[in-house]
Design a protein around this motif. Structure first.
Motif, PDB file in Angstrom:
ATOM      1  N   ASP A  81       0.768  -1.191  -0.093  1.00 25.55           N
ATOM      2  CA  ASP A  81      -0.040  -0.159   0.071  1.00 25.55           C
ATOM      3  C   ASP A  81       1.031   1.328  -0.023  1.00 25.55           C
ATOM      4  O   ASP A  81       1.277   1.741   1.190  1.00 25.55           O
ATOM      5  N   CYS A  82       1.266   1.732  -1.227  1.00 21.98           N
ATOM      6  CA  CYS A  82       1.951   2.891  -1.298  1.00 21.98           C
ATOM      7  C   CYS A  82       1.633   4.243  -0.361  1.00 21.98           C
ATOM      8  O   CYS A  82       2.395   4.679   0.095  1.00 21.98           O
ATOM      9  N   HIS A  83       0.205   4.431  -0.693  1.00 21.53           N
ATOM     10  CA  HIS A  83      -0.252   5.634  -0.022  1.00 21.53           C
ATOM     11  C   HIS A  83       0.058   5.451   1.629  1.00 21.53           C
ATOM     12  O   HIS A  83       0.595   6.653   2.248  1.00 21.53           O
ATOM     13  N   LYS A  84      -0.273   4.409   2.205  1.00 24.84           N
ATOM     14  CA  LYS A  84      -0.163   4.107   3.497  1.00 24.84           C
ATOM     15  C   LYS A  84       1.146   4.210   4.124  1.00 24.84           C
ATOM     16  O   LYS A  84       1.830   4.946   5.082  1.00 24.84           O
ATOM     17  N   THR A  85       2.272   3.395   3.374  1.00 21.80           N
ATOM     18  CA  THR A  85       3.717   3.359   3.834  1.00 21.80           C
ATOM     19  C   THR A  85       4.326   5.033   3.478  1.00 21.80           C
ATOM     20  O   THR A  85       4.957   5.243   4.306  1.00 21.80           O
ATOM     21  N   HIS A  86       3.807   5.695   2.302  1.00 19.09           N
ATOM     22  CA  HIS A  86       4.218   6.768   2.280  1.00 19.09           C
ATOM     23  C   HIS A  86       3.926   7.954   3.409  1.00 19.09           C
ATOM     24  O   HIS A  86       4.524   8.529   3.971  1.00 19.09           O
ATOM     25  N   ARG A  87       2.491   7.781   4.011  1.00 21.84           N
ATOM     26  CA  ARG A  87       2.204   8.624   5.026  1.00 21.84           C
ATOM     27  C   ARG A  87       3.116   8.193   6.316  1.00 21.84           C
ATOM     28  O   ARG A  87       3.332   9.200   6.971  1.00 21.84           O
ATOM     29  N   GLU A  88       3.170   6.793   6.536  1.00 26.90           N
ATOM     30  CA  GLU A  88       3.988   6.508   7.803  1.00 26.90           C
ATOM     31  C   GLU A  88       5.416   7.049   7.669  1.00 26.90           C
ATOM     32  O   GLU A  88       6.019   7.322   8.695  1.00 26.90           O
ATOM     33  N   LEU A  89       5.985   6.880   6.467  1.00 29.05           N
ATOM     34  CA  LEU A  89       7.352   7.189   6.354  1.00 29.05           C
ATOM     35  C   LEU A  89       7.670   8.652   6.447  1.00 29.05           C
ATOM     36  O   LEU A  89       8.525   9.372   7.183  1.00 29.05           O
ATOM     37  N   ALA A  90       6.672   9.694   5.796  1.00 26.60           N
ATOM     38  CA  ALA A  90       6.639  11.029   6.170  1.00 26.60           C
ATOM     39  C   ALA A  90       6.422  11.457   7.587  1.00 26.60           C
ATOM     40  O   ALA A  90       6.946  12.340   7.832  1.00 26.60           O
ATOM     41  N   GLU A  91       5.372  10.738   8.322  1.00 23.82           N
ATOM     42  CA  GLU A  91       5.274  11.069   9.574  1.00 23.82           C
ATOM     43  C   GLU A  91       6.585  10.963  10.642  1.00 23.82           C
ATOM     44  O   GLU A  91       6.965  11.608  11.661  1.00 23.82           O
ATOM     45  N   ARG A  92       7.549  10.056  10.094  1.00 25.75           N
ATOM     46  CA  ARG A  92       8.774   9.549  10.886  1.00 25.75           C
ATOM     47  C   ARG A  92       9.930  10.430  10.302  1.00 25.75           C
ATOM     48  O   ARG A  92      11.025  10.651  10.468  1.00 25.75           O
ATOM     49  N   GLY A  93       9.583  11.543   9.176  1.00 23.64           N
ATOM     50  CA  GLY A  93      10.494  12.544   8.732  1.00 23.64           C
ATOM     51  C   GLY A  93      11.343  12.223   7.458  1.00 23.64           C
ATOM     52  O   GLY A  93      12.211  12.747   7.046  1.00 23.64           O
ATOM     53  N   VAL A  94      10.659  11.132   6.706  1.00 22.11           N
ATOM     54  CA  VAL A  94      11.416  11.124   5.539  1.00 22.11           C
ATOM     55  C   VAL A  94      10.920  11.862   4.452  1.00 22.11           C
ATOM     56  O   VAL A  94       9.663  12.198   4.353  1.00 22.11           O
ATOM     57  N   VAL A  95      11.917  12.307   3.657  1.00 20.17           N
ATOM     58  CA  VAL A  95      11.741  13.446   2.764  1.00 20.17           C
ATOM     59  C   VAL A  95      11.289  12.924   1.339  1.00 20.17           C
ATOM     60  O   VAL A  95      12.269  12.257   0.840  1.00 20.17           O
ATOM     61  N   PHE A  96      10.054  13.256   0.642  1.00 17.20           N
ATOM     62  CA  PHE A  96       9.866  12.401  -0.651  1.00 17.20           C
ATOM     63  C   PHE A  96      10.222  13.486  -1.425  1.00 17.20           C
ATOM     64  O   PHE A  96       9.608  14.704  -1.377  1.00 17.20           O
ATOM     65  N   LEU A  97      10.431  13.028  -2.654  1.00 15.03           N
ATOM     66  CA  LEU A  97      10.748  13.910  -3.921  1.00 15.03           C
ATOM     67  C   LEU A  97       9.503  13.744  -4.778  1.00 15.03           C
ATOM     68  O   LEU A  97       9.245  14.923  -5.450  1.00 15.03           O
ATOM     69  N   SER A  98       8.644  13.065  -4.534  1.00 16.22           N
ATOM     70  CA  SER A  98       7.219  12.827  -5.191  1.00 16.22           C
ATOM     71  C   SER A  98       6.360  12.138  -4.513  1.00 16.22           C
ATOM     72  O   SER A  98       6.593  11.039  -3.785  1.00 16.22           O
TER      73      SER A  98
END
Length: 141
Positions: A93-110
């Motif tokens: 689940d890309c949307h869910k994992t994206h949210r979880e990682l972003a909440e931990r401070g991972v910086v996304f380029l897209s």
């Protein structure tokens, strides 16, 4: 494949990023000692991996490991500007994992976006290496 070598700018910082933000486990963190490679400086063997994939190890390698100082400096520059793509992390689940990682401070380029092969988001580690986070729609057969 059991190991993938990933050059990082700072091994301590990379260790924190991969364990605290991505949730990986440390597999090895060993000082190899003076003169191990004949360089006189030794090196640190630091590997991490996903908890559910015990046979996979990502080597978080200092750019000096196996390289002369000129090559190490070139690698530093390429890594820092994001010129080296590292690998693809697969998720259900890309949307869910994206949210979880972003909440931990991972910086996304897209942000997660539809692609011909599935849903993909792209992020960078704290050194500058970039990764695809992909929810695949392609069959493995």
């Amino acid at each position: 494949m059991s190991h993938h070598c990933l050059y990082v700018l700072d091994q301590d910082s990379a260790k924190r990023f991969y364990t605290e933000k991505l949730g990986f486990e440390v597999r090895y963190d060993v000082a190899m000692g003076e003169g191990f490679e004949g360089s006189g400086q030794g090196f640190r063997w630091l590997t991490v991996g996903p908890p559910d994939q015990p046979d996979v190890q990502i080597i978080l390698a200092d750019v000096r490991m196996g390289h002369d100082e000129g090559t190490a400096e070139q690698l530093r520059g390429l890594i820092a500007k994001g010129a080296l793509g590292a690998c693809v992390f697969v998720t259900d689940d890309c949307h869910k994992t994206h949210r979880e990682l972003a909440e931990r401070g991972v910086v996304f380029l897209s942000e997660p976006a539809e692609r011909p092969y599935g849903i993909e988001a792209v992020f960078r580690d704290d050194s500058g290496n970039w990764f695809s986070l992909t929810e695949s729609r392609m069959s493995s057969t």
